[in-house]
Design a protein around this motif. Structure first.
Motif, PDB file in Angstrom:
ATOM      1  N   VAL A 114       0.856  -1.192   0.000  1.00  0.00           N
ATOM      2  CA  VAL A 114       0.000   0.000   0.000  1.00  0.00           C
ATOM      3  C   VAL A 114       0.889   1.238   0.000  1.00  0.00           C
ATOM      4  N   ILE A 115       0.599   2.147  -0.916  1.00  0.00           N
ATOM      5  CA  ILE A 115       1.313   3.429  -0.921  1.00  0.00           C
ATOM      6  C   ILE A 115       0.462   4.448  -0.168  1.00  0.00           C
ATOM      7  N   VAL A 116       1.065   5.082   0.831  1.00  0.00           N
ATOM      8  CA  VAL A 116       0.380   6.140   1.584  1.00  0.00           C
ATOM      9  C   VAL A 116       1.040   7.453   1.169  1.00  0.00           C
ATOM     10  N   ARG A 117       0.305   8.206   0.381  1.00  0.00           N
ATOM     11  CA  ARG A 117       0.855   9.422  -0.242  1.00  0.00           C
ATOM     12  C   ARG A 117       0.346  10.668   0.481  1.00  0.00           C
ATOM     13  N   GLU A 118       1.270  11.532   0.888  1.00  0.00           N
ATOM     14  CA  GLU A 118       0.840  12.810   1.482  1.00  0.00           C
ATOM     15  C   GLU A 118       0.149  13.594   0.369  1.00  0.00           C
ATOM     16  N   ASN A 119      -1.001  14.191   0.699  1.00  0.00           N
ATOM     17  CA  ASN A 119      -1.901  14.626  -0.364  1.00  0.00           C
ATOM     18  C   ASN A 119      -2.130  16.131  -0.432  1.00  0.00           C
ATOM     19  N   THR A 120      -1.518  16.907   0.469  1.00  0.00           N
ATOM     20  CA  THR A 120      -1.863  18.336   0.494  1.00  0.00           C
ATOM     21  C   THR A 120      -0.645  19.254   0.385  1.00  0.00           C
ATOM     22  N   GLU A 121       0.565  18.660   0.433  1.00  0.00           N
ATOM     23  CA  GLU A 121       1.754  19.524   0.478  1.00  0.00           C
ATOM     24  C   GLU A 121       2.702  19.206  -0.678  1.00  0.00           C
ATOM     25  N   VAL A 215       3.855  -1.397   3.722  1.00  0.00           N
ATOM     26  CA  VAL A 215       3.307  -0.037   3.707  1.00  0.00           C
ATOM     27  C   VAL A 215       4.447   0.929   3.360  1.00  0.00           C
ATOM     28  N   ILE A 216       4.160   1.795   2.392  1.00  0.00           N
ATOM     29  CA  ILE A 216       5.152   2.775   1.936  1.00  0.00           C
ATOM     30  C   ILE A 216       4.578   4.158   2.207  1.00  0.00           C
ATOM     31  N   VAL A 217       5.340   5.021   2.843  1.00  0.00           N
ATOM     32  CA  VAL A 217       4.851   6.396   3.046  1.00  0.00           C
ATOM     33  C   VAL A 217       5.771   7.348   2.295  1.00  0.00           C
ATOM     34  N   THR A 218       5.170   8.306   1.593  1.00  0.00           N
ATOM     35  CA  THR A 218       5.994   9.222   0.829  1.00  0.00           C
ATOM     36  C   THR A 218       5.282  10.549   0.584  1.00  0.00           C
ATOM     37  N   THR A 219       6.019  11.474  -0.038  1.00  0.00           N
ATOM     38  CA  THR A 219       5.467  12.813  -0.289  1.00  0.00           C
ATOM     39  C   THR A 219       4.600  12.777  -1.555  1.00  0.00           C
ATOM     40  N   ASN A 220       3.946  13.912  -1.801  1.00  0.00           N
ATOM     41  CA  ASN A 220       2.881  13.994  -2.803  1.00  0.00           C
ATOM     42  C   ASN A 220       3.287  13.538  -4.221  1.00  0.00           C
ATOM     43  N   LEU A 221       4.276  14.172  -4.786  1.00  0.00           N
ATOM     44  CA  LEU A 221       4.652  13.851  -6.168  1.00  0.00           C
ATOM     45  C   LEU A 221       5.230  12.440  -6.288  1.00  0.00           C
ATOM     46  N   PHE A 222       6.093  12.057  -5.328  1.00  0.00           N
ATOM     47  CA  PHE A 222       6.692  10.722  -5.399  1.00  0.00           C
ATOM     48  C   PHE A 222       5.599   9.646  -5.324  1.00  0.00           C
ATOM     49  N   GLY A 223       4.602   9.887  -4.455  1.00  0.00           N
ATOM     50  CA  GLY A 223       3.509   8.918  -4.310  1.00  0.00           C
ATOM     51  C   GLY A 223       2.689   8.822  -5.589  1.00  0.00           C
ATOM     52  N   ASP A 224       2.501   9.959  -6.226  1.00  0.00           N
ATOM     53  CA  ASP A 224       1.736  10.002  -7.482  1.00  0.00           C
ATOM     54  C   ASP A 224       2.449   9.152  -8.545  1.00  0.00           C
ATOM     55  N   LEU A 226       5.025   6.899  -8.172  1.00  0.00           N
ATOM     56  CA  LEU A 226       5.248   5.483  -7.826  1.00  0.00           C
ATOM     57  C   LEU A 226       3.971   4.655  -7.981  1.00  0.00           C
ATOM     58  N   SER A 227       2.811   5.276  -7.676  1.00  0.00           N
ATOM     59  CA  SER A 227       1.588   4.466  -7.756  1.00  0.00           C
ATOM     60  C   SER A 227       1.204   4.170  -9.204  1.00  0.00           C
ATOM     61  N   ASP A 228       1.424   5.115 -10.125  1.00  0.00           N
ATOM     62  CA  ASP A 228       1.172   4.787 -11.543  1.00  0.00           C
ATOM     63  C   ASP A 228       2.151   3.696 -11.992  1.00  0.00           C
ATOM     64  N   MET A 229       3.399   3.804 -11.543  1.00  0.00           N
ATOM     65  CA  MET A 229       4.386   2.785 -11.915  1.00  0.00           C
ATOM     66  C   MET A 229       3.964   1.413 -11.377  1.00  0.00           C
ATOM     67  N   CYS A 230       3.478   1.403 -10.139  1.00  0.00           N
ATOM     68  CA  CYS A 230       3.071   0.130  -9.534  1.00  0.00           C
ATOM     69  C   CYS A 230       1.828  -0.459 -10.218  1.00  0.00           C
ATOM     70  N   ALA A 231       1.058   0.398 -10.920  1.00  0.00           N
ATOM     71  CA  ALA A 231      -0.092  -0.136 -11.662  1.00  0.00           C
ATOM     72  C   ALA A 231       0.408  -1.133 -12.713  1.00  0.00           C
ATOM     73  N   ALA A 232       1.627  -0.906 -13.222  1.00  0.00           N
ATOM     74  CA  ALA A 232       2.201  -1.855 -14.192  1.00  0.00           C
ATOM     75  C   ALA A 232       2.498  -3.197 -13.522  1.00  0.00           C
ATOM     76  N   LEU A 233       2.764  -3.165 -12.214  1.00  0.00           N
ATOM     77  CA  LEU A 233       3.013  -4.423 -11.484  1.00  0.00           C
ATOM     78  C   LEU A 233       1.760  -5.287 -11.442  1.00  0.00           C
ATOM     79  N   VAL A 234       0.576  -4.630 -11.335  1.00  0.00           N
ATOM     80  CA  VAL A 234      -0.671  -5.419 -11.251  1.00  0.00           C
ATOM     81  C   VAL A 234      -1.320  -5.607 -12.617  1.00  0.00           C
ATOM     82  N   GLY A 235      -0.795  -4.973 -13.666  1.00  0.00           N
ATOM     83  CA  GLY A 235      -1.279  -5.273 -15.012  1.00  0.00           C
ATOM     84  C   GLY A 235      -1.987  -4.145 -15.724  1.00  0.00           C
ATOM     85  N   SER A 236      -2.522  -3.135 -15.001  1.00  0.00           N
ATOM     86  CA  SER A 236      -3.197  -2.028 -15.699  1.00  0.00           C
ATOM     87  C   SER A 236      -3.507  -0.902 -14.722  1.00  0.00           C
ATOM     88  N   LEU A 237      -3.474   0.314 -15.258  1.00  0.00           N
ATOM     89  CA  LEU A 237      -3.926   1.457 -14.440  1.00  0.00           C
ATOM     90  C   LEU A 237      -5.411   1.312 -14.117  1.00  0.00           C
TER      91      LEU A 237
END
Ligand code: NAD
Length: 333
Positions: A114-121, A215-224, A226-237
């Protein structure tokens, strides 16, 4: 329970109706408040979202959101960023979990993170200036913002494997030193087993060894990113859902965007948005939400699959099949 339903632009208009069918199959007492927001509305009226819309959203308990097209026009203010800020939705939770029978780019299915992305800063502060020769964006990291996202990640880690990876770039971005220090302190205080990674090596490691992470915690842009990249791990966005959580409100949206390249063709994968309904039901405390996983497994096994996963079914066919399975299962209970 009052739910704002925002289809938005592009494939948002195709996937949300399918997710709503699945939600309706639960027969819950939910008042749905449809809102038309986004780029298409901006083109028609010059306003993507009014103050009145925002008030309507704030009168709801939660939001189900498709996607919105964001154009690089200085006069166009991102609807999504405005809502996240106004509703103080500081935590963006993005589960990356393989679905039965669907193999992603690396061919592996032995991970569940699970990616936990900071969402406001971070770099999404909206504090920027655009000029002909120089443009800049301020990257904001605060102690308070870092503490609350770290605490959220730690609570999630406690329910899972008690393991946290803090992702940052503090060797270059001095603002990330604060994020890293606060995350370390918070993880220690919560008794979480933690480590940290630089975002560039994390990107590589996630592709090579996703099974190493929980569990992965990260800042806003990195989370954005990394999560699109990880969509390739599961097969599709089209398979990755997300929940934006604050103190008072919750906002559920697929990780993908409005996908103009396939919009209007009826082939968008609705599963990410259907999984958002599952996250919404869990947030509401609905114990039967697991039936959505069973329904998706059955539909995939029957090869009712959209073209992003290599078959020819339509968005509506997938939505109908999942909703039908959910309805039948709940009737038998
Ligand atoms: P995108 O996520 O819309 O699409 C990227 C690729 O993935 C495309 O090839 C698309 O066809 C495919 N894809 C995405 N969702 C899919 C689905 N459900 N089923 C099958 N294939 C799917 O990213 P983009 O093309 O870079 O962005 C398009 C627009 O969406 C931009 O204006 C961007 O700003 C916006 N956007 C909005 C959100 C949001 O509203 N939450 C998120 C990301 C991007």
């Amino acid at each position: 329970m009052k739910l704002a339903v925002i289809e938005g632009d592009g494939i948002g208009r195709e996937v949300i109706p399918e997710a709503v069918k699945v939600l309706d199959a639960f027969g819950l007492d939910i008042e749905k408040v449809p809102l038309e927001l986004g780029y298409a509305r901006w083109e028609k009226t010059g306003t993507a979202m009014s103050g009145k819309d925002l008030k309507t959203i704030k009168r709801c308990d939660a939001v189900l959101f498709g996607a919105i097209t964001t154009v690089p026009d200085p006069n166009y203010k991102s609807v999504l960023l405005t809502i996240r800020k106004e509703l103080n939705l500081y935590a963006n939770i993005r589960p990356i979990k393989p679905l039965p029978g669907v193999i992603g780019i690396t061919g592996r299915s032995d991970f569940n993170l699970v990616i936990v992305r900071e969402n406001t800063e971070g770099l999404y502060s909206g504090i920027e200036e655009v000029g002909p020769d120089i443009s800049w964006t301020k990257r904001i990291i605060t102690r308070k913002g870092s503490e609350r996202i770290a605490a959220c990640a730690c609570k999630l880690a406690k329910k899972r494997k008690n393991k946290l990876t803090i992702v940052h770039k503090s060797n270059v971005l001095k603002s990330d030193k604060l994020f890293l220090d606060v995350c370390r302190q918070t993880a220690s205080a919560h008794g979480i087993d933690y480590s940290d990674m630089l975002v560039d090596s994390m990107a590589y490691s996630l592709m090579m060894h996703p099974e190493k992470y929980d569990v992965i915690v990260t800042t806003n842009l990195f989370g954005d990113i990394l999560s699109d990249m990880c969509a390739a791990l599961v097969g599709s966005l089209g398979l990755v859902p997300s929940a934006n959580i604050g103190e008072k409100y919750a906002f559920f949206e697929p990780v993908h965007g409005s996908a103009p390249d396939i919009a209007g063709k009826g082939i968008a994968n609705p599963i990410a948005t259907i999984l958002c309904v599952k996250m919404l039901l869990e947030w509401m405390g609905e114990t039967r939400s697991q039936v959505i996983d069973d329904a998706i497994a059955e539909v995939l096994q029957k090869k009712i699959i959209t073209p992003d996963l290599g078959a020819k079914s339509s968005t509506i066919e997938v939505g109908n099949a999942v909703a039908e399975y959910v309805k039948n299962s709940l009737m038998q209970e």
